[in-house]
Motif scaffolding. Structure first.
Motif, PDB file in Angstrom:
ATOM      1  N   SER A  12      28.991  27.284  76.955  1.00  0.00           N
ATOM      2  CA  SER A  12      27.897  27.447  75.985  1.00  0.00           C
ATOM      3  C   SER A  12      27.355  26.086  75.543  1.00  0.00           C
ATOM      4  CB  SER A  12      28.339  28.278  74.784  1.00  0.00           C
ATOM      5  OG  SER A  12      29.371  27.626  74.073  1.00  0.00           O
ATOM      6  N   GLU A  13      28.224  25.095  75.427  1.00  0.00           N
ATOM      7  CA  GLU A  13      27.773  23.751  75.052  1.00  0.00           C
ATOM      8  C   GLU A  13      26.966  23.122  76.187  1.00  0.00           C
ATOM      9  OE1 GLU A  13      27.274  20.340  72.625  1.00  0.00           O
ATOM     10  OE2 GLU A  13      27.698  22.441  72.224  1.00  0.00           O
ATOM     11  N   MET A  15      25.188  24.754  78.392  1.00  0.00           N
ATOM     12  CA  MET A  15      23.887  25.450  78.393  1.00  0.00           C
ATOM     13  C   MET A  15      22.997  24.922  77.270  1.00  0.00           C
ATOM     14  SD  MET A  15      23.585  27.367  80.945  1.00  0.00           S
ATOM     15  CE  MET A  15      22.165  28.323  80.496  1.00  0.00           C
ATOM     16  N   ARG A  16      23.564  24.687  76.096  1.00  0.00           N
ATOM     17  CA  ARG A  16      22.788  24.172  74.967  1.00  0.00           C
ATOM     18  C   ARG A  16      22.209  22.806  75.305  1.00  0.00           C
ATOM     19  NH1 ARG A  16      22.889  20.631  71.238  1.00  0.00           N
ATOM     20  NH2 ARG A  16      24.951  19.828  71.731  1.00  0.00           N
ATOM     21  N   ILE A  17      23.022  21.945  75.883  1.00  0.00           N
ATOM     22  CA  ILE A  17      22.565  20.599  76.249  1.00  0.00           C
ATOM     23  C   ILE A  17      21.475  20.683  77.314  1.00  0.00           C
ATOM     24  CG2 ILE A  17      23.271  18.442  77.375  1.00  0.00           C
ATOM     25  CD1 ILE A  17      26.031  18.837  75.973  1.00  0.00           C
ATOM     26  N   CYS A  18      21.672  21.542  78.319  1.00  0.00           N
ATOM     27  CA  CYS A  18      20.664  21.700  79.375  1.00  0.00           C
ATOM     28  C   CYS A  18      19.338  22.193  78.795  1.00  0.00           C
ATOM     29  CB  CYS A  18      21.158  22.671  80.446  1.00  0.00           C
ATOM     30  SG  CYS A  18      22.455  21.978  81.487  1.00  0.00           S
ATOM     31  N   LYS A  19      19.397  23.178  77.909  1.00  0.00           N
ATOM     32  CA  LYS A  19      18.172  23.710  77.307  1.00  0.00           C
ATOM     33  C   LYS A  19      17.451  22.636  76.496  1.00  0.00           C
ATOM     34  CE  LYS A  19      19.545  28.541  77.149  1.00  0.00           C
ATOM     35  NZ  LYS A  19      19.918  29.679  76.301  1.00  0.00           N
ATOM     36  N   GLU A  20      18.198  21.826  75.765  1.00  0.00           N
ATOM     37  CA  GLU A  20      17.597  20.731  74.996  1.00  0.00           C
ATOM     38  C   GLU A  20      16.887  19.736  75.913  1.00  0.00           C
ATOM     39  OE1 GLU A  20      20.336  18.608  72.519  1.00  0.00           O
ATOM     40  OE2 GLU A  20      20.627  20.302  71.156  1.00  0.00           O
TER      41      GLU A  20
END
Length: 92
Positions: A12-13, A15-20
């Motif tokens: 999940s972390e 994915m969060r970094i990739c989305k940012e």
């Protein structure tokens, strides 16, 4: 004999970094151009000039400015309009 290494990844972390990062890259690419010309509008919409004129060019919400013989479109406003316009289209 070699040593085993174990790595735990918080998906999940990641994915969060990739989305940012993706959001930042999209924002940067959108702000590169202040305005589009007709060639850029055609490229961005994947439409011919005739199709653009038949579908949304004369919509009062579509911001445009004619300078001499050329049309120019504020990039941010044009993109926002096109997203709204596309969401309004119905399928038959």
């Amino acid at each position: 004999m070699g040593t085993l290494v174990s790595v735990n990844v918080d998906e999940s972390e990641v994915m969060r970094i990739c989305k940012e990062k993706i959001a930042a890259m999209v924002k940067e690419s959108d702000t590169e151009l202040v305005f589009w010309d007709s060639a850029e509008l055609k490229r961005r919409t994947c439409m011919s000039w005739n199709t653009i004129q038949k579908t949304f060019f004369f919509d009062k919400r579509f911001v445009k400015k004619k300078v001499g013989r050329d049309w120019y479109f504020p990039a941010r406003e044009a993109r926002d309009f096109l997203e709204v316009w596309l969401s309004e289209q119905t399928t038959n």
